[in-house]
Design a protein around this motif. Structure first.
Motif, PDB file in Angstrom:
ATOM      1  N   ARG A 147       2.316   9.163  -6.231  1.00 22.47           N
ATOM      2  CA  ARG A 147       2.781  10.547  -6.022  1.00 22.47           C
ATOM      3  C   ARG A 147       3.911  10.899  -6.980  1.00 22.47           C
ATOM      4  O   ARG A 147       3.989  12.012  -7.492  1.00 22.47           O
ATOM      5  N   VAL A 148       4.809   9.960  -7.239  1.00 22.53           N
ATOM      6  CA  VAL A 148       5.937  10.216  -8.133  1.00 22.53           C
ATOM      7  C   VAL A 148       5.433  10.440  -9.555  1.00 22.53           C
ATOM      8  O   VAL A 148       5.950  11.309 -10.278  1.00 22.53           O
ATOM      9  N   THR A 180       0.832  -1.204   0.000  1.00 22.87           N
ATOM     10  CA  THR A 180       0.000   0.000   0.000  1.00 22.87           C
ATOM     11  C   THR A 180       0.869   1.256   0.000  1.00 22.87           C
ATOM     12  O   THR A 180       0.610   2.206  -0.742  1.00 22.87           O
ATOM     13  N   GLN A 181       1.907   1.254   0.817  1.00 30.01           N
ATOM     14  CA  GLN A 181       2.794   2.415   0.881  1.00 30.01           C
ATOM     15  C   GLN A 181       3.560   2.615  -0.419  1.00 30.01           C
ATOM     16  O   GLN A 181       3.721   3.745  -0.885  1.00 30.01           O
ATOM     17  N   VAL A 182       4.041   1.544  -1.018  1.00 30.60           N
ATOM     18  CA  VAL A 182       4.768   1.650  -2.289  1.00 30.60           C
ATOM     19  C   VAL A 182       3.834   2.145  -3.383  1.00 30.60           C
ATOM     20  O   VAL A 182       4.211   3.017  -4.186  1.00 30.60           O
ATOM     21  N   ASP A 183       2.623   1.613  -3.434  1.00 32.07           N
ATOM     22  CA  ASP A 183       1.650   2.072  -4.440  1.00 32.07           C
ATOM     23  C   ASP A 183       1.376   3.549  -4.283  1.00 32.07           C
ATOM     24  O   ASP A 183       1.305   4.301  -5.266  1.00 32.07           O
TER      25      ASP A 183
END
Length: 49
Positions: A46-47, A38-41
């Motif tokens: 955002r990137v 979830t955090q990586v997604d």
């Protein structure tokens, strides 16, 4: 003979405890994996923005 039965009984108990600890650790690892995904997604979204 009863000494052997007691030894096997204790070994079975210890195996049960160890198996439950492994199961608990696996569950925690799975939850951490979901949270990491979830955090990586979110980071990748955002990137890209």
């Amino acid at each position: 003979m009863s000494s052997n039965i007691a030894t096997v009984t204790n070994a079975a108990r210890e195996t049960d405890v160890a198996a439950n600890q492994v199961l608990e650790a696996a569950g925690e690892l799975s939850r951490n994996g979901v949270q990491l995904k979830t955090q990586v997604d979110g980071f990748l979204a955002r990137v890209r923005a």
